[in-house]
Design a protein around this motif. Structure first.
Motif, PDB file in Angstrom:
ATOM      1  N   VAL A 116      20.763  40.563  46.127  1.00  0.00           N
ATOM      2  CA  VAL A 116      22.611  40.627  45.239  1.00  0.00           C
ATOM      3  C   VAL A 116      23.673  39.997  44.950  1.00  0.00           C
ATOM      4  CG1 VAL A 116      24.525  42.722  45.584  1.00  0.00           C
ATOM      5  CG2 VAL A 116      22.264  43.272  46.610  1.00  0.00           C
ATOM      6  N   SER A 117      23.701  39.993  44.052  1.00  0.00           N
ATOM      7  CA  SER A 117      24.920  38.753  43.279  1.00  0.00           C
ATOM      8  C   SER A 117      25.408  39.028  42.032  1.00  0.00           C
ATOM      9  CB  SER A 117      24.059  36.779  42.938  1.00  0.00           C
ATOM     10  OG  SER A 117      24.934  36.409  42.654  1.00  0.00           O
ATOM     11  N   ALA A 118      26.907  38.841  42.317  1.00  0.00           N
ATOM     12  CA  ALA A 118      27.779  39.043  41.297  1.00  0.00           C
ATOM     13  C   ALA A 118      27.390  38.096  40.163  1.00  0.00           C
ATOM     14  CB  ALA A 118      29.224  38.679  41.417  1.00  0.00           C
TER      15      ALA A 118
ATOM     16  N   GLY B 162      37.079  44.420  41.061  1.00  0.00           N
ATOM     17  CA  GLY B 162      36.009  44.803  41.594  1.00  0.00           C
ATOM     18  C   GLY B 162      35.502  43.120  41.364  1.00  0.00           C
ATOM     19  N   VAL B 163      34.126  42.813  42.156  1.00  0.00           N
ATOM     20  CA  VAL B 163      34.091  41.028  42.158  1.00  0.00           C
ATOM     21  C   VAL B 163      33.653  40.474  40.899  1.00  0.00           C
ATOM     22  CG1 VAL B 163      32.196  39.697  43.660  1.00  0.00           C
ATOM     23  CG2 VAL B 163      34.028  41.674  44.659  1.00  0.00           C
TER      24      VAL B 163
ATOM     25  N   VAL C  79      34.508  37.062  46.133  1.00  0.00           N
ATOM     26  CA  VAL C  79      34.996  35.689  45.244  1.00  0.00           C
ATOM     27  C   VAL C  79      35.902  35.445  45.133  1.00  0.00           C
ATOM     28  CG1 VAL C  79      36.047  37.412  43.641  1.00  0.00           C
ATOM     29  CG2 VAL C  79      35.188  35.315  42.630  1.00  0.00           C
ATOM     30  N   VAL C  80      36.880  34.181  45.599  1.00  0.00           N
ATOM     31  CA  VAL C  80      38.076  33.780  44.966  1.00  0.00           C
ATOM     32  C   VAL C  80      38.509  33.987  44.479  1.00  0.00           C
ATOM     33  CG1 VAL C  80      37.165  31.518  45.838  1.00  0.00           C
ATOM     34  CG2 VAL C  80      39.309  31.806  46.415  1.00  0.00           C
ATOM     35  N   VAL C  81      39.533  33.733  43.504  1.00  0.00           N
ATOM     36  CA  VAL C  81      40.754  33.376  42.803  1.00  0.00           C
ATOM     37  C   VAL C  81      41.866  32.555  43.140  1.00  0.00           C
ATOM     38  CG1 VAL C  81      42.241  34.494  41.042  1.00  0.00           C
ATOM     39  CG2 VAL C  81      40.238  36.013  41.645  1.00  0.00           C
TER      40      VAL C  81
END
Lengths: 233, 233, 233, 233, 233, 233
Positions: free
Chosen positions: A134-136, B24-25, B172-174
């Protein structure tokens, strides 16, 4: 280096697919002589995912989902997309929008030897997916590939039109040519297993009715009452 | 070799965090140019886990959770702990008691590039965790580390105060500095995706409205009706 | 090269098993000095799986489940099968029929350092399994092995009759000889953790009541208000 | 989504680089407080590979080496290419022809968190490479990336101009700003280690002259003459 | 939670060790019934590394080499250090200085289920090491462990005083109690293999003189002149 | 479930094999459109190993080398054994005695998607092997398999008689039917690469003569003199 999209493939009989799908992965794999199983790293994105159908195969550059887009119009209702990459990748090549497009065309599910994203949305839509990860991680659309050529997916050889059966135990492929025989063998196996189940439920031992006790003797396995060596740490 | 705990960090705007969290990611990752995703081995401990907030970073010796204890008092309500180790480890550095302590201080969740334990209890408490492993392996409290320094977590660079967004697709990082722009780009992307979704639902092909058919031609991909080579096994 | 099946093993006290099972993996692992944990790749096939009982050990050739069949008749109600292979394997050596047979004999669960199949059926039957992999790969019944000898399972040494405790956090083994003491230490730990939980819930810091603030000072960790170095990318 | 190639970077002092290179990876890593080490999966393609120099960083799409080509003209003699991909890949993005081009421009070596090919030829040319994999898998040249931006390579944060030190033990990065201090600390450590080496060679124990015997006592480790418990199997 | 250092262990006969060492890993493993092999991830740091000797076992906290320092004084010349960690780690717990200390005390080699560093120097010193990883990652000296207790190393159970045999094929352990018999069986196997080697060299088939042709028939394997199915792609 | 040994297969032209072998893996893989490469985990047991020849395929039960014994008599001088198992295994299915037998029959090398042992002896004999693992783990001879059927080996589809090319970069398979064309394309590629090599050696940039500078512009990659953002840590 030439690439192609094959529009027409032969598909197996609908009744055969139905029997294989209802038999499930473990039974079908045994019924065809313990072959055709994809590597166990292929996992469903939700526990109740279960599907069977003809394979439409897609070969992509890693990190590039152009050919998935190209494959949808050659699918028939009930088909299953089988996506591979030319080298290993976990990128999320397929998400909810592609799932919506697949469902609009009647595509029944996805087997992808790479990553998938929007898993919560795909589960809500009841679009079953078996994936390596599972990966975005998003992908580009820049390199040619193929649709409906023979592929290797998670260690198994898959031709377009082969039957894919997938459930909580993983994914198995049945060659189109032998699908009928395997369906029949699966039904026989189910009947036989039901008889074994009845006996096992009463406490009878597989060791006895499979004739394995004689095998143990033949192999020289010794029964001892107690281990005379002191176990310890 | 000197180590420090930084008490004050800059945090992004609450509204920005809210927008990013609701996007969301997958959307946020695309909206910031396909960057900032943590490796896909970071998985939530329960399927509905979902969170967004500013990062408080913690760097520990593997097998030692002293600095997690040290980090709690510098957190503000809504913060997310981001824990890394100086070399790879799967030890269960965080469990239910630390979860209780985090919730008492309003900490919203945990991203840990190591192991977590008491996962059933943490799920019951609705304390969301993304981790590399589930492991009951206990840890010591003997070696110095740091709080609120830049860290690398699961392959991504994270500064204190950056926005963490995490859901079923991963983490995820922003960067704090660009969070506002990314939030805006995320909203635009959501609107655009909704338009695509409508078209895909009717059976229209992404191949057509993304203009990919021309791309296939440009790349020399050939459409053939049938594969003339005999497939076989 | 000689192989054996040991019929009689010593089992720990039922009350001890009950205490250890209710304490759970993380607590028991800590109570016996952070030892006995199996590698974290051992995962339950359904999230609520939870069991404790004496180990009946089984050593098999990879891809061969003959000795699992041979082990069932030496089990007592409440026992847990612990299956290992002589080299690494993910084959599905255990499925629903063996599960039915196990339940007919009162066997409480399975720990297998290899694969398991029919996971949906086993979950429905509430037969708990911790395994390295889910795989439908079928196995043969042709090579000798052993029942009730000391084994190494997922990195931990297990003797027949040792107590296995397994839950969502993984699997831990407690040597039969020390099971009573560990049960007692587990109860003490639970009481102590309840006291910590009360204090943490009010916002008190572990840093303070575990005395870790002094430790930080001793290790030379510095508290700074702000990071004077400019963070960036 | 904008990408850039930064032409000018600051490089550390040549003498500093020389000292760090001669100290080697293990010493430099210790001298800067056990930080900066890349993950141990980064291995040299030949056993005697050894290099030190300023990093020119390159970020690529997986399976695409366009940006490596773009990076060569911004390098100065003695520089080391540090190549990462935006998601995990083992493709052979670099081979002998790129090695020839690098050597023509005085580039001293390559650190690549992906695959390398033509390893026999690169070894013959004495072009040192540390890579995650050896793979002949070819790549495309179709997607934008960046040159000389901060990157995460094999778990370590690397800025352009940081010093890379690589040998048989792996790869370590030293921030440009602190390279001088770390070089000095490395020299002190080497001198200190030489004194330890002399003492250890005579049979003196580290246990004694590092003062660890007292530590054992403090930790409650007991010395016993014989293990009274019977070990066994 | 109590830890100990056991000073005196029983060692096997020197002649036995010599025979086992000269037989090598593959032969010894077969001679004792295909048991005792450590996982294949244990690799020598240089290709000609080869050693045999009694095990002195060391159990450490991951990332902490205190107990290696503590183990040296209990070793006798010819002993082999066997180092494990309480959870998985690749840190470089052992380097050149410890190698010098080991050689000063006559220690013959190291088996470490973790990382090693200074591999070039250790190879130059001819100090043989089998390890899971090469890593420069430094370690602390702060947590208690044990010397000369039974351990699990890379999947194999090892008691202090057991014989370790290691070469290019990996590492095998022979229990001290059965070392004499295994040495004898190894010599017989070598003689038998020499007879097989003579026959194979002349072109005779193992299929014939091991009697496997009958086995194929019994298993129903069919000999066909040509594959009538068309293979293809 | 029926198994077979196919005695006669078609082999490609000897001159074609010679050209492919001298071109090497990376060139051949490119010449056939970046296809046919086996996964990079397939590594040679000694660095100078290099071979090309027709594949004789062997499919075995994991941990069982019966079918390798059965395959030798169907081989012709110059053939290469390609061995796969029906599920993943690292067992040492092939060692020095089988190597002696292979050399007595002129077999040129081994590709095995499992383990190999006696690697030092095989290297001394100059018998080249590419394997997934080095492992002394012994195997049984009890389960049927196949010789000369299509197989999947390390992710690549291989038919009997296909050309295997293997060197330090790994292993590539060329279908027998297209081997002649691929050999020709390989020669053209070598000539073209020699021209590139001459230009690169003088310092000319691939960026220029491959026309990639225009590509960068088209993709919107910006050239900047300095990074205006302050990098930091």
């Amino acid at each position: 280096m030439s690439h192609k999209i094959v529009r027409r493939i032969q598909r197996p009989n609908a009744e055969t697919i139905k029997i294989l799908g209802s038999a499930g992965v473990a039974t079908v794999h045994e019924a065809q002589g313990r072959s055709g199983l994809l590597r166990p790293y292929m996992r469903p994105i939700y526990p109740t995912a279960r599907v069977a159908g003809p394979a439409v195969t897609v070969s992509c550059q890693p990190g590039d989902n152009l050919m998935i887009h190209a494959s949808i119009e050659v699918c028939h209702p009930g088909d299953i997309l089988v996506v591979v990459t030319t080298s290993e990748s976990t990128d999320g090549m397929f998400g909810e929008l592609l799932g919506v497009s697949c469902q609009a065309h009647g595509i029944a599910g996805l087997i992808i030897d790479a990553g998938v994203r929007d898993t919560a949305e795909l589960a809500t839509m009841s679009f079953p997916v078996w994936a390596k990860a599972v990966s975005a991680q998003g992908t580009v659309k820049g390199t040619a590939g193929d649709v409906n050529i023979p592929v290797v997916c998670a260690g198994a050889m898959i031709n377009p039109g082969d039957v894919i059966v997938a459930d909580a135990d993983g994914v198995v492929v049945v060659p189109r040519e032998t699908a009928g025989q395997v369906a029949q063998a699966s039904e026989q196996r189910i009947a036989k297993e039901e008889r074994s189940r009845q006996r096992l439920r009463t406490g009878e031992l597989g060791l006895d009715f499979y004739g394995l006790r004689a095998k143990l003797v033949e192999l020289g396995v010794e029964f001892v009452d107690e281990d005379t060596k002191t176990a310890g740490r």
